[in-house]
Design an enzyme around this catalytic site. Structure first.
Site, PDB file in Angstrom:
ATOM      1  N   HIS A   1       0.922  -1.221   0.029  1.00 54.43           N
ATOM      2  CA  HIS A   1       0.061   0.052  -0.004  1.00 54.43           C
ATOM      3  C   HIS A   1       1.004   1.284   0.052  1.00 54.43           C
ATOM      4  O   HIS A   1       0.672   2.244   0.816  1.00 54.43           O
ATOM      5  CB  HIS A   1      -1.187  -0.056   1.286  1.00 54.43           C
TER       6      HIS A   1
ATOM      7  N   TYR B   1       6.269  -5.208   9.307  1.00 54.42           N
ATOM      8  CA  TYR B   1       5.980  -3.878   9.283  1.00 54.42           C
ATOM      9  C   TYR B   1       7.281  -3.161   9.883  1.00 54.42           C
ATOM     10  O   TYR B   1       8.039  -2.199   9.218  1.00 54.42           O
ATOM     11  CB  TYR B   1       4.885  -3.292  10.017  1.00 54.42           C
TER      12      TYR B   1
END
Length: 302
Positions: free
Chosen positions: A28, A294
């Site tokens: 994203h 992440y």
């Protein structure tokens, strides 16, 4: 015994499929930043006891995004949209990341890595090899549902006319210690709206960010957040399984108020397990794996 998958393996899989883009998120990367507030509903006290949710409105940093790992993807591509936001109050912080379909594309870490590998473009065609996709689907049928849902409807008209879903379940703990497992959904007050066939064909590459700015100039736009309780048989650990669902409990209202500087989100990381007191992760293996991935993504882009 299942061998743990490193965060680097997830990011490598994304980079192998979509390319490595310096300074960009691995997943994203195309997004836009906004600010707003979250006002908890009184009914939230049914679910949890948390110093973060004491009735006061909380500032929200919000990032809307377009799925895939390609920062140059067109907004009209048939991929998921995303919303991520951080709520802060006192020493508490709550990060929530949701997608525009009610299911994820992988139930396990092995399925995630296989899904990505199957979609590496064939140098001869520039597209994924259908045989490799079919082989993945045969081995991991959990990966079929989300792509089918995405293909079944046009892209949404606006980030603000999209419904979003947590996919993963979370455990809410009330003052008595009772644990309630629920998924979270955000429903747009404007309703879900899709592009027409003609609009999808002619949509500008970055129409979503322009639309967001235009709508917010006219005033704030709201989403209602719900905790969806599972029905009998709904899986608490498989994010690719769509829930039948039982009771819905209103958590509160997320109000998107204004655009924010891109740097506000570019220098911020929305971490799925940044949870306030009163909310704990479920045993969903995808949820457990996300923080490590992440962390690697943050390190690489900074």
């Amino acid at each position: 015994m299942t061998t743990p998958v490193s965060g680097a393996a997830f990011i490598n899989a994304l980079n192998n499929t979509f390319g490595r883009h310096p300074l960009a998120r691995a997943s994203h990367p195309k997004g836009v930043c906004a600010s707003g507030k979250f006002t908890p509903a009184a009914s939230l006290n049914k679910l949890l006891a948390s110093p973060l949710f004491d009735g006061r409105a909380l500032p929200a940093l919000v990032r809307f995004s377009v799925g895939s790992g390609n920062p140059n993807i067109s907004d009209s591509a048939r991929v998921v949209r995303g919303i991520a936001f951080t709520l802060t109050g006192g020493r508490e912080r709550y990060d929530l990341i949701m997608l525009s379909e009610p299911v994820f594309f992988a139930a396990t870490t092995a399925s995630f890595l296989s899904f990505m590998a199957a979609r590496i473009a064939d140098p001869a065609t520039g597209k994924p090899d259908p045989a490799k996709v079919a082989e993945h689907n045969s081995r991991y049928p959990d990966g079929v549902k989300q792509p089918a849902l995405i293909a079944a409807h046009p892209p949404t008209r606006s980030f603000l006319t999209t419904a979003y879903f947590s996919n993963n379940a979370f455990c809410f703990i009330d003052a008595s210690g009772k644990v309630t497992t629920a998924r979270i959904a955000a429903e747009p007050v404007l309703g879900v709206q899709y592009l027409s066939e003609a609009e999808e064909k002619d949509a500008l590459k970055s129409y979503l960010s322009a639309d967001l700015a235009q709508r917010l100039e006219a005033g704030p736009v709201q989403f209602t957040l719900y905790a969806l309780l599972p029905a009998d048989g709904d899986s608490l650990v498989d994010s690719t399984a769509e829930w039948i669902g039982a009771e819905r409990i209103v958590m509160g209202t997320l109000e998107i108020q204004a655009m924010a500087a891109a740097e506000s989100c570019d220098t911020h990381t929305f971490m799925p397990l940044n949870l306030p007191k009163g909310i704990e992760p479920s045993e969903d293996p995808i949820l457990a794996a996300r923080p490590g991935a992440y962390a690697v993504s943050v390190t690489r882009r900074t």
